[in-house]
Design a protein around this motif. Structure first.
Motif, mmCIF file in Angstrom:
data_model
loop_
_atom_site.group_PDB
_atom_site.id
_atom_site.type_symbol
_atom_site.label_atom_id
_atom_site.label_comp_id
_atom_site.label_asym_id
_atom_site.label_seq_id
_atom_site.Cartn_x
_atom_site.Cartn_y
_atom_site.Cartn_z
ATOM 1 N N UNK A 1 27.284 43.202 36.699
ATOM 2 C CA UNK A 1 26.553 41.989 36.336
ATOM 3 C C UNK A 1 27.057 40.828 37.190
ATOM 4 N N UNK A 2 26.304 39.738 37.191
ATOM 5 C CA UNK A 2 26.754 38.544 37.902
ATOM 6 C C UNK A 2 28.069 38.044 37.309
ATOM 7 N N UNK A 3 28.205 38.157 35.975
ATOM 8 C CA UNK A 3 29.441 37.721 35.322
ATOM 9 C C UNK A 3 30.640 38.526 35.832
ATOM 10 N N UNK A 4 30.455 39.828 36.023
ATOM 11 C CA UNK A 4 31.546 40.648 36.555
ATOM 12 C C UNK A 4 31.880 40.252 37.997
ATOM 13 N N UNK A 5 30.855 40.003 38.791
ATOM 14 C CA UNK A 5 31.088 39.585 40.179
ATOM 15 C C UNK A 5 31.805 38.236 40.232
ATOM 16 N N UNK A 6 31.390 37.315 39.364
ATOM 17 C CA UNK A 6 32.032 35.998 39.322
ATOM 18 C C UNK A 6 33.501 36.146 38.932
ATOM 19 N N UNK A 7 33.776 37.034 37.987
ATOM 20 C CA UNK A 7 35.169 37.272 37.582
ATOM 21 C C UNK A 7 35.995 37.791 38.765
ATOM 22 N N UNK B 1 35.320 37.268 41.996
ATOM 23 C CA UNK B 1 35.478 36.123 42.896
ATOM 24 C C UNK B 1 36.635 35.249 42.425
ATOM 25 N N UNK B 2 36.655 34.948 41.128
ATOM 26 C CA UNK B 2 37.682 34.061 40.578
ATOM 27 C C UNK B 2 39.076 34.663 40.756
ATOM 28 N N UNK B 3 39.214 35.941 40.446
ATOM 29 C CA UNK B 3 40.525 36.588 40.560
ATOM 30 C C UNK B 3 40.985 36.646 42.009
ATOM 31 N N UNK B 4 40.081 37.006 42.905
ATOM 32 C CA UNK B 4 40.438 37.083 44.332
ATOM 33 C C UNK B 4 40.745 35.687 44.873
ATOM 34 N N UNK B 5 39.926 34.704 44.480
ATOM 35 C CA UNK B 5 40.164 33.333 44.928
ATOM 36 C C UNK B 5 41.521 32.820 44.475
#
Length: 151
Positions: A15-21, A23-27
């Motif tokens: 999901x987009x929510x999983x992708x955003x998570x 992104x956040x963790x990698x960032x």
């Protein structure tokens, strides 16, 4: 002789929510590595971030404040400290003499390059990817970047 059936994919589409998570963790992990290495090079994380922004393109003081998501009054002291070390210089804008543009010097470019070269945690993560995967990742990030950088 029958032809083999193609393999089926059992992976679910994130999901987009999983992708955003992700992104956040990698960032966050990238920024921790960046800040730690910057400190070893005698730079605060904000000074290093300012250099990283300025090596892409010179910016007026206000534009640098926007990129750093801080108040313009904070940028004056930041640029003063970077200028004292010869990492940036101020130039008068060609279109408006009241505006000062901040430019990374060659010393500043070398400093941020050294920080990025020494980011071992980030390098180790990227080493997990094959050359083909790195090409795909680069293509995907290049596609996403302009949309995410819109103001």
């Amino acid at each position: 002789m029958s032809s083999p059936t193609p393999p089926t994919t059992t992976a679910t589409v994130p999901t987009k929510a999983h992708l955003i998570e992700e992104f956040a963790a990698i960032g966050a992990a990238y920024y921790q590595d960046f800040a730690a290495v910057a400190a070893r090079h005698g730079l605060t994380s904000v000074q290093a971030k300012a250099l990283a922004v300025l090596v892409r393109k010179p910016l007026p003081m206000r534009g640098l404040a926007e990129q750093l998501v801080c108040d313009a009054s904070n940028v004056t002291g930041l640029v003063d400290r970077l200028e004292l070390r010869g990492l940036v210089r101020r130039e008068v804008s060609a279109t408006d003499r009241r505006i000062k543009t901040v430019v990374a010097t060659e010393t500043g470019r070398a400093a941020i390059s050294a920080v990025r070269d020494d980011m071992q945690t980030t390098h180790e993560a990227l080493d997990l990817l094959s050359p083909d995967e790195r090409v795909v990742l680069h293509e995907l990030l290049t596609r996403l970047r302009p949309v995410l950088e819109q103001r």
